[in-house]
Design an enzyme around this catalytic site. Structure first.
Site, PDB file in Angstrom:
ATOM      1  N   ARG A  15       0.807  -1.229   0.000  1.00 42.95           N
ATOM      2  CA  ARG A  15       0.000   0.000   0.000  1.00 42.95           C
ATOM      3  C   ARG A  15       0.834   1.271   0.000  1.00 42.95           C
ATOM      4  NH1 ARG A  15      -3.527  -0.736   4.942  1.00 42.95           N
ATOM      5  NH2 ARG A  15      -4.261   1.362   4.408  1.00 42.95           N
ATOM      6  N   THR A  81       5.208 -14.119   9.936  1.00 46.44           N
ATOM      7  CA  THR A  81       6.060 -13.504  10.960  1.00 46.44           C
ATOM      8  C   THR A  81       6.901 -14.537  11.735  1.00 46.44           C
ATOM      9  OG1 THR A  81       4.023 -13.394  12.282  1.00 46.44           O
ATOM     10  CG2 THR A  81       4.782 -11.356  11.294  1.00 46.44           C
ATOM     11  N   ASP A 105       8.146  -1.409  10.887  1.00 46.41           N
ATOM     12  CA  ASP A 105       7.143  -0.421  10.466  1.00 46.41           C
ATOM     13  C   ASP A 105       6.310   0.072  11.645  1.00 46.41           C
ATOM     14  OD1 ASP A 105       5.573  -2.623  11.021  1.00 46.41           O
ATOM     15  OD2 ASP A 105       4.666  -2.767   9.031  1.00 46.41           O
ATOM     16  N   GLY A 140      -4.688  -8.865  15.485  1.00 47.39           N
ATOM     17  CA  GLY A 140      -4.816 -10.111  16.231  1.00 47.39           C
ATOM     18  C   GLY A 140      -5.361  -9.797  17.615  1.00 47.39           C
ATOM     19  N   GLU A 154      -5.630 -14.552  15.184  1.00 43.20           N
ATOM     20  CA  GLU A 154      -5.625 -13.582  14.093  1.00 43.20           C
ATOM     21  C   GLU A 154      -7.064 -13.286  13.674  1.00 43.20           C
ATOM     22  OE1 GLU A 154      -2.853 -11.821  12.714  1.00 43.20           O
ATOM     23  OE2 GLU A 154      -2.413 -12.565  14.706  1.00 43.20           O
ATOM     24  N   ASN A 226       1.342   1.630   7.057  1.00 41.31           N
ATOM     25  CA  ASN A 226       1.041   0.760   5.923  1.00 41.31           C
ATOM     26  C   ASN A 226       0.835   1.525   4.626  1.00 41.31           C
ATOM     27  OD1 ASN A 226       0.992  -1.837   7.299  1.00 41.31           O
ATOM     28  ND2 ASN A 226      -0.751  -0.977   8.398  1.00 41.31           N
ATOM     29  N   LYS A 333      29.365  24.605   5.028  1.00 40.77           N
ATOM     30  CA  LYS A 333      29.498  23.142   4.974  1.00 40.77           C
ATOM     31  C   LYS A 333      30.878  22.750   5.471  1.00 40.77           C
ATOM     32  CE  LYS A 333      31.598  20.917   2.062  1.00 40.77           C
ATOM     33  NZ  LYS A 333      32.293  20.276   0.924  1.00 40.77           N
ATOM     34  N   TYR A 348      29.266  31.712   0.850  1.00 40.69           N
ATOM     35  CA  TYR A 348      29.431  30.263   0.893  1.00 40.69           C
ATOM     36  C   TYR A 348      30.768  29.968   1.560  1.00 40.69           C
ATOM     37  CZ  TYR A 348      30.536  25.503  -0.211  1.00 40.69           C
ATOM     38  OH  TYR A 348      30.903  24.185  -0.083  1.00 40.69           O
ATOM     39  N   SER A 387      34.267  42.476   1.386  1.00 38.30           N
ATOM     40  CA  SER A 387      33.090  41.970   0.675  1.00 38.30           C
ATOM     41  C   SER A 387      33.477  41.411  -0.682  1.00 38.30           C
ATOM     42  CB  SER A 387      32.090  43.109   0.459  1.00 38.30           C
ATOM     43  OG  SER A 387      31.612  43.535   1.709  1.00 38.30           O
TER      44      SER A 387
HETATM   45  C1  UD1 Z   1       0.640  -8.841  12.695  1.00 39.10           C
HETATM   46  C2  UD1 Z   1       0.183  -9.838  13.776  1.00 39.10           C
HETATM   47  C3  UD1 Z   1      -1.114  -9.321  14.398  1.00 39.10           C
HETATM   48  C4  UD1 Z   1      -0.912  -7.924  14.951  1.00 39.10           C
HETATM   49  C5  UD1 Z   1      -0.383  -6.988  13.876  1.00 39.10           C
HETATM   50  C6  UD1 Z   1       0.008  -5.675  14.490  1.00 39.10           C
HETATM   51  C7  UD1 Z   1       0.948 -12.038  13.051  1.00 39.10           C
HETATM   52  C8  UD1 Z   1       0.558 -13.323  12.443  1.00 39.10           C
HETATM   53  N1  UD1 Z   1      -0.005 -11.117  13.165  1.00 39.10           N
HETATM   54  O1  UD1 Z   1      -0.334  -8.879  11.673  1.00 39.10           O
HETATM   55  O2  UD1 Z   1      -1.520 -10.190  15.445  1.00 39.10           O
HETATM   56  O3  UD1 Z   1      -2.134  -7.444  15.484  1.00 39.10           O
HETATM   57  O4  UD1 Z   1       0.797  -7.548  13.265  1.00 39.10           O
HETATM   58  O5  UD1 Z   1       0.379  -4.781  13.495  1.00 39.10           O
HETATM   59  O6  UD1 Z   1       2.089 -11.886  13.429  1.00 39.10           O
HETATM   60  N2  UD1 Z   1       6.981  -9.586   8.107  1.00 39.10           N
HETATM   61  C9  UD1 Z   1       8.143 -10.181   7.682  1.00 39.10           C
HETATM   62  N3  UD1 Z   1       8.068 -11.374   6.998  1.00 39.10           N
HETATM   63  C10 UD1 Z   1       6.888 -11.991   6.767  1.00 39.10           C
HETATM   64  C11 UD1 Z   1       5.712 -11.355   7.206  1.00 39.10           C
HETATM   65  C12 UD1 Z   1       5.780 -10.157   7.880  1.00 39.10           C
HETATM   66  O7  UD1 Z   1       9.229  -9.664   7.877  1.00 39.10           O
HETATM   67  O8  UD1 Z   1       6.926 -13.064   6.176  1.00 39.10           O
HETATM   68  C13 UD1 Z   1       7.072  -8.302   8.822  1.00 39.10           C
HETATM   69  C14 UD1 Z   1       6.433  -7.154   8.070  1.00 39.10           C
HETATM   70  O9  UD1 Z   1       7.390  -6.498   7.261  1.00 39.10           O
HETATM   71  C15 UD1 Z   1       5.934  -6.268   9.204  1.00 39.10           C
HETATM   72  C16 UD1 Z   1       5.640  -7.243  10.321  1.00 39.10           C
HETATM   73  O10 UD1 Z   1       6.374  -8.420  10.025  1.00 39.10           O
HETATM   74  O11 UD1 Z   1       6.934  -5.380   9.640  1.00 39.10           O
HETATM   75  C17 UD1 Z   1       4.165  -7.556  10.467  1.00 39.10           C
HETATM   76  O12 UD1 Z   1       3.699  -8.152   9.311  1.00 39.10           O
HETATM   77  P1  UD1 Z   1       2.256  -7.864   8.721  1.00 39.10           P
HETATM   78  O13 UD1 Z   1       2.064  -8.689   7.516  1.00 39.10           O
HETATM   79  O14 UD1 Z   1       2.020  -6.411   8.639  1.00 39.10           O
HETATM   80  O15 UD1 Z   1       1.368  -8.484   9.916  1.00 39.10           O
HETATM   81  P2  UD1 Z   1      -0.143  -8.191  10.208  1.00 39.10           P
HETATM   82  O16 UD1 Z   1      -0.982  -8.980   9.282  1.00 39.10           O
HETATM   83  O17 UD1 Z   1      -0.371  -6.749  10.302  1.00 39.10           O
HETATM   84 CA    CA Z   2       0.757  -4.687   9.522  1.00 43.11          CA
END
Ligand code: UD1
Ligand code: CA
Length: 450
Positions: A15, A81, A105, A140, A154, A226, A333, A348, A387
């Site tokens: 997004r 995750t 993020d 979640g 979730e 996001n 600078k 400058y 100057s």
């Molecule tokens: C996740 C949680 C959810 C929580 C929410 C809060 C899980 C299954 N769910 O959901 O319970 O309420 O965050 O924002 O954990 N990422 C990776 N690799 C992956 C997937 C995700 O590095 O394979 C990272 C993403 O870049 C992000 C974070 O993990 O920084 C969360 O991933 P995202 O897909 O946003 O999770 P949500 O569905 O929001």
């Molecule tokens: Ca998220």
């Protein structure tokens, strides 16, 4: 207990609609990932591992330039995750202590909140950071049994009854490192998304007779980014808090809403910031200074009692000693300006040292770049630069020396000497009047002819 941070940032961030990986989008002048790293850094972690995926190379470069101690590992496929956390295992090797999972993020978790989680880990095997959501949406849900956390469901997998729960998962988890990786290995992907959910480790731990609990924080801390609209909202929230905290620390902001701060901006007591000032990363301003309107500062230090601007630009490597004056349309600078020196108008100054009390006249330029290399200019104490002097670097102006205005200075000037390097003035009596008459006659002839 020692701490290791695992910061997840492999997600695509669809997004954001961007070529840039989501976690590198800046808030207050720095990638949002660095904000998450900074809040975790308050626990003085032994190790930090960033899990990158989309745009992993760009993330690696940015992170390593910022902090060479951090490990960046790649999750080539985003399977969830729990799978992301598992990618950090090899990098952490035999690390023994608390592993804290953060999201790249989610930039605003307060250090105090992380400390509470660390404390809770003294009594529990798994500690999750939760919050009461005003609008629980697709977060979640934390299913509690008194103070014990039973499981996390979730949204996609939740029953109506579970969806009615407003206590939500922030994503931040603390667990002893060896246990975390053991629990993560037990996670499967039999769920509505077909993903390996980190959130499943709670149910798995409880089924093994281990304990889990939730620490709660304010919803504002768990604000995740996001979209570009979220990014703007996160930046605005950061700016609001940072301005208030500066004012509490005794800094005057004449028009707070127009002052833009960076994550690491430091400003001393009784300093006054006029409207429309921008602070990039790496700025410290001591107490009792004045930063006048429409100035732009980055990577610089302003000492006590100095006055900068209006309309000044201080670039990286600028060091202003006490009671200096930098006026309108002056760019500096990589230069050290000693105590009481003045550069008041239209100049400058780059790659230079300027001695105490030196006065730099309007329009002075250090010609530091020959098209290939940069060269240094030194101006001694109490020097007076006329100057519109061009100082062709490398060049050294001695203490107490003077340059005549309009000079192009190409060789060193001895202390106390006056250097003049400009065409001598010639005067031709009556010549102006003759020229005017000649030109007027010419104009009359052409008008008659047409
Ligand atoms: C996740 C949680 C959810 C929580 C929410 C809060 C899980 C299954 N769910 O959901 O319970 O309420 O965050 O924002 O954990 N990422 C990776 N690799 C992956 C997937 C995700 O590095 O394979 C990272 C993403 O870049 C992000 C974070 O993990 O920084 C969360 O991933 P995202 O897909 O946003 O999770 P949500 O569905 O929001
Ligand atoms: Ca998220």
């Amino acid at each position: 207990m020692k701490t290791a941070l695992i910061i997840l940032g492999a997600g695509k961030g669809t997004r954001m609609n961007s070529e840039l990986p989501k976690v590198l989008h800046p808030i207050a002048g720095e990638p949002m990932l660095f904000h998450a790293m900074a809040s975790g850094a308050s626990l003085e972690p032994e190790r930090t591992v960033v899990v990158a995926g989309h745009g992993a190379e760009a993330v690696r470069t940015a992170v390593l330039t910022h902090d060479g101690e951090v490990d960046v590992v790649e999750q080539t496929e985003q399977l969830g995750t729990a799978h992301a956390v598992a990618q950090a295992k090899a990098a952490l090797g035999s690390f023994d202590g608390m592993a804290l999972v953060l999201y790249g993020d989610t930039p605003f978790i307060r250090p105090e909140t992380l400390e509470q989680m660390q404390d809770a880990l003294g009594q529990h095997d798994v500690v999750v950071l939760g919050f009461k959501a005003a609008d629980p949406g697709r977060y979640g849900r934390l299913i509690m049994d008194g103070a014990a956390l039973d499981k996390i469901v979730e949204y996609k997998d939740a029953s109506d009854e579970e969806r009615a729960v407003t206590l939500c998962n922030s994503g931040v988890v603390a667990c002893r490192s060896a246990l975390l990786f053991k629990l993560v290995e037990a996670v499967d992907n039999n769920n509505a998304s077909g993903e390996y959910y980190l959130t499943d480790i709670v149910g798995i731990a409880r089924a093994q007779g281990l304990s889990a609990t939730a620490v709660l924080c304010d919803e504002a801390e768990t604000l995740g980014v996001n979209s570009r609209a979220d990014l703007a909202a996160a930046d605005a929230a950061f700016q609001r808090r940072a301005r208030l905290s500066l004012m509490e620390d005794g800094v005057t902001l004449m028009a707070p809403d127009t002052v833009y701060l960076a994550r690491d901006t430091v400003i001393g007591r009784d300093t006054v910031i006029e409207p429309n000032v921008v602070f990039g990363p790496g700025v410290t301003v001591e107490s009792g200074a004045t930063i006048r309107a429409f100035s732009h500062l980055e990577g610089c230090h302003v000492s006590r009692g100095s006055v900068v601007g209006p309309y000044a630009r201080l670039r990286p490597g600028t060091e202003l000693a006490e009671f200096t004056r930098v006026g309108n349309f002056v760019e500096i600078k990589n230069a050290q300006i000693a105590e009481g020196a003045k550069i008041n108008h239209l100049s400058y100054i780059g790659d230079a040292t300027i001695g105490p009390r030196a006065n730099i006249g309007a329009g002075t330029i250090t010609c530091n770049y020959d098209g290939v290399m940069k060269h240094h200019t030194h101006i001694g104490a109490d020097a007076f630069i006329g100057s519109n002097t061009m100082l062709v670097a490398p060049v050294h102006i001695g203490n107490g020396a003077m340059t005549g205005s309009g000079s192009v200075i190409t060789s060193d000037v001895e202390p106390d000497a006056l250097a003049l390097a400009r065409a001598p003035q010639v005067e031709k009596p009556g010549m102006a009047r003759k020229l005017f008459e000649m030109l007027k006659a010419k104009k009359a002839r052409t008008q008659r002819g047409s």
